[in-house]
Design an enzyme around this catalytic site. Structure first.
Site, mmCIF file in Angstrom:
data_model
loop_
_atom_site.group_PDB
_atom_site.id
_atom_site.type_symbol
_atom_site.label_atom_id
_atom_site.label_comp_id
_atom_site.label_asym_id
_atom_site.label_seq_id
_atom_site.Cartn_x
_atom_site.Cartn_y
_atom_site.Cartn_z
ATOM 1 N N THR A 50 0.831 -1.233 -0.073
ATOM 2 C CA THR A 50 -0.015 0.112 -0.078
ATOM 3 C C THR A 50 0.753 1.179 0.007
ATOM 4 O OG1 THR A 50 -1.584 -1.261 1.235
ATOM 5 C CG2 THR A 50 -1.614 1.127 1.346
ATOM 6 N N THR A 51 1.748 1.443 0.796
ATOM 7 C CA THR A 51 2.693 2.593 0.992
ATOM 8 C C THR A 51 3.462 2.462 -0.347
ATOM 9 O OG1 THR A 51 3.076 2.158 3.491
ATOM 10 C CG2 THR A 51 4.663 3.393 2.129
ATOM 11 N N TYR A 142 -2.400 -10.569 2.931
ATOM 12 C CA TYR A 142 -2.355 -9.247 3.262
ATOM 13 C C TYR A 142 -3.938 -8.972 3.494
ATOM 14 C CZ TYR A 142 -1.178 -4.134 2.643
ATOM 15 O OH TYR A 142 -0.945 -2.969 3.084
ATOM 16 N N LYS A 172 -0.181 -10.115 7.107
ATOM 17 C CA LYS A 172 -0.103 -8.613 7.301
ATOM 18 C C LYS A 172 -1.282 -8.127 7.656
ATOM 19 C CE LYS A 172 2.401 -4.648 5.357
ATOM 20 N NZ LYS A 172 1.121 -3.701 5.276
ATOM 21 N N SER A 174 -3.733 -5.291 8.668
ATOM 22 C CA SER A 174 -3.905 -4.067 8.460
ATOM 23 C C SER A 174 -5.355 -3.702 8.894
ATOM 24 C CB SER A 174 -3.555 -3.337 7.306
ATOM 25 O OG SER A 174 -2.065 -3.463 7.408
ATOM 26 N N GLY A 198 -0.679 -3.671 11.166
ATOM 27 C CA GLY A 198 -0.284 -2.317 10.478
ATOM 28 C C GLY A 198 -1.350 -1.411 10.615
ATOM 29 N N ASP A 200 -1.081 2.022 12.500
ATOM 30 C CA ASP A 200 -0.243 2.765 13.392
ATOM 31 C C ASP A 200 -0.813 3.243 14.642
ATOM 32 O OD1 ASP A 200 2.428 3.711 13.026
ATOM 33 O OD2 ASP A 200 1.973 5.433 11.935
ATOM 34 N N GLU A 201 -1.999 3.785 14.624
ATOM 35 C CA GLU A 201 -2.708 4.519 15.758
ATOM 36 C C GLU A 201 -2.851 3.483 16.770
ATOM 37 O OE1 GLU A 201 -3.987 6.447 11.878
ATOM 38 O OE2 GLU A 201 -3.909 4.399 12.719
#
Length: 249
Positions: A50-51, A142, A172, A174, A198, A200-201
């Protein structure tokens, strides 16, 4: 690069460098590798995710990026995991074969998100058809349902998946469904799978009580400050024993 080392420590979800006219800029990958290894102590990367905007790139561009990361990472990186997911099954299979041929340490696949699988069996069938094209390469699912719309619980997916995908190594993950994640970890008592978190918050919710027992998967980018990297490193010891990892997208 040593593809059969255990996946541990930080893993960078890499951005795709571009030229001003919108072409992929392969010439800076060697600097990117050196920055991650020398400045951030990161020796694992997740490419074309994604990034990295992998699904916005052409198949040829994705192959070129994968090749350059493998080439520049030789003897520097421990793992180069290539995301090979695509809406087209033949394209995803082609990318999987290519990743295997160039020596990728692992491949990952996102769920198809236009004509979506409606149940566990349909999703596993798709993943199996991709994984089978790289039968010697570790395989990761993913899971990113807020983008794919595929909300099949990972905990359900794990049941018997090794029988259908022998190379399956983990997920993975997220998603913000921490109950699903907790149930996955609970099922992973034998520590056969890795879970790469995955969102962040949510990383801070896991706390630091067992830092010495934990590894995390974090994104590192060129020009990221050492202070930011350091803050990630502060939570970067999160579950070595249970193979639970943290990854920011």
């Amino acid at each position: 690069m040593t593809p059969r080392k255990n996946l541990e420590g930080l893993v960078a979800a890499t951005v795709t460098p571009m030229t001003p006219d919108g072409q992929i800029n392969l010439s800076v990958i060697h600097q990117y590798v050196d920055y991650l290894v020398s400045e951030q102590n990161v020796k694992n990367v997740f490419v074309n995710g994604t990034t990295g905007e992998g699904l916005s790139l052409s198949i040829q561009e994705r192959k070129q990026l994968a090749e350059e990361w493998i080439c520049q990472g030789k003897n520097k990186l421990d793992h180069v995991i290539i995301h090979v997911g695509a809406l087209s099954l033949p394209e995803s299979q082609e990318l999987a074969r290519h990743a295997a041929a160039i020596g990728a340490s692992g491949i990952a696949v996102i769920a198809p998100f236009f004509f979506k699988p409606t149940n566990k069996d349909e999703l596993i069938a798709f993943l199996q058809k991709v994984a089978s094209e790289a039968p010697a390469v570790p395989f990761y699912y993913y899971h990113i349902p807020h983008l794919t719309g595929v909300k099949i619980r990972v905990e359900e997916l794990l049941d018997g998946i090794k029988k259908q995908i022998p190379t399956f190594q983990g997920v993975k993950f997220s998603d913000t469904d921490l109950l699903d994640l907790a149930q996955c970890i609970s099922k992973n008592e034998s520590k056969q799978f890795a879970f790469l978190y995955g969102v962040d918050e949510y990383i801070q919710l896991f706390g630091t009580k067992n830092q010495s027992d934990v590894a995390s998967l974090c994104k590192a980018r060129p020009c990221i400050s050492t202070e930011v990297s350091g803050s990630h490193w502060g939570i970067s010891q999160l579950c070595h024993q249970t193979r639970f990892w943290c990854c920011t997208d």
